[in-house]
Design an enzyme around this catalytic site. Structure first.
Site, PDB file in Angstrom:
ATOM      1  N   LYS A  76       0.809  -1.225   0.000  1.00 29.07           N
ATOM      2  CA  LYS A  76       0.000   0.000   0.000  1.00 29.07           C
ATOM      3  C   LYS A  76       0.839   1.271   0.000  1.00 29.07           C
ATOM      4  CE  LYS A  76      -3.958  -2.172   2.235  1.00 29.07           C
ATOM      5  NZ  LYS A  76      -4.902  -2.151   3.356  1.00 29.07           N
ATOM      6  N   ASP A 112      -9.549   2.209   3.160  1.00 27.20           N
ATOM      7  CA  ASP A 112      -9.596   1.352   4.353  1.00 27.20           C
ATOM      8  C   ASP A 112     -10.244   2.062   5.534  1.00 27.20           C
ATOM      9  OD1 ASP A 112      -8.436  -1.021   3.385  1.00 27.20           O
ATOM     10  OD2 ASP A 112      -6.422  -0.212   3.617  1.00 27.20           O
ATOM     11  N   ALA A 140      -3.021   0.481   5.976  1.00 25.90           N
ATOM     12  CA  ALA A 140      -4.396   0.492   6.474  1.00 25.90           C
ATOM     13  C   ALA A 140      -4.532   1.398   7.685  1.00 25.90           C
ATOM     14  CB  ALA A 140      -4.843  -0.927   6.817  1.00 25.90           C
TER      15      ALA A 140
END
Length: 270
Positions: A76, A112, A140
């Site tokens: 991510k 998220d 996240a």
């Protein structure tokens, strides 16, 4: 009654990439949402090693029937650098979990946090005006931290064993939310919301992200872990009388959002 999946030469392919990838549950759910809406697309899990990420993304951009990518751990944060445009959420989080084809590049967003807070809200907890402890400041966790503050948390304490990563997130969030974010610890006392955004609990023998012996019944405890269905943190919190949200709540909270972004039914809020 669910619609059957359609796979032919017109099918849009949306990879979900991670390392590992066996834990993800979204490919079937997202693909089914598409089928139920009459959209010819499918979400496919791909196991991509960190050292292969750049090369794979170049190939994905060359795929003319790939209009979006879903990203999970550990990609991510790094995927941010491959985006031509990034939403305010993604910039503040320092990570993206979805990339949508936009012109000659990718538009990155971090959903998220929306899924996590929507899942918590579905269990009856409102973060507005309340204090929160969040453990984990990775991709996240960064998005969740941003969303907590955006929805009105009065104070957010962040804890991470990677103190440099924690401090970098505090610095980014303090620009948009001055005076409301600080460092925390594994001590959950005094917080209305105690939240885990780490993988702790996925494997047998993992330590708990907070000292659960200090939890009290008036606190709400949330987790990102989806497997096992009831992680050890949630099990301990329920034993203490806390209201809870396991990782499935976050998953359900953002499944429709992700599907609609991939299909183009909902525009990315830049």
């Amino acid at each position: 009654m669910t619609a059957p999946l359609k796979i032919d030469g017109e099918t849009k392919i949306f990879p979900i990439i991670g390392h590992p990838i066996g834990q993800v549950k979204s490919p079937n759910s997202l693909s089914q949402i598409m089928a139920d809406r009459g959209y010819n697309g499918m979400v496919v899990p791909l196991h991509i090693l960190p050292e292969d990420l750049a090369g794979w993304l170049a190939q994905a951009h060359a795929m003319q029937n790939c209009d979006g990518i879903v990203i999970t751990v550990p990609h991510k944060a790094r995927c941010l650098e491959f985006c031509a445009h990034v939403t305010a959420r993604g910039r503040a989080a320092g990570a993206v979990n979805i990339m949508i084809r936009s012109g000659d590049g990718w538009l990155g967003d971090a959903t998220d946090g929306q899924g996590y807070l929507d899942g918590i809200a579905a269990e009856g907890f409102d973060i507005a005006g309340k204090s929160a402890l969040l453990v984990g400041t990775g991709g996240a966790g960064s998005a969740i931290a941003y969303e907590m503050l955006a929805r009105g948390a009065s104070e957010l304490a962040l804890h991470d064993i990677d103190t440099a990563r924690r401090d970098a997130l505090i610095e980014r969030l303090s620009i948009a939310f001055p005076g409301r974010v600080r460092s925390g610890s594994t001590d959950p006392r005094g917080f209305a919301l105690v939240a885990n955004a780490t993988p702790l609990g996925m494997r047998d023998g993992d330590p708990l992200p907070v000292d659960t012996a200090l939890l009290t019944a008036e606190q709400f405890v949330a987790d990102v872990v989806t497997r096992p269905a009831i992680p050890k943190l949630i099990e301990a919190a329920r034993a203490a009388g806390c209201a809870t949200m396991p990782g499935s709540g976050m998953f359900n909270g953002q499944a429709v959002l992700l599907a609609e972004l991939l299909m183009g039914e909902r525009a990315v809020e830049t």
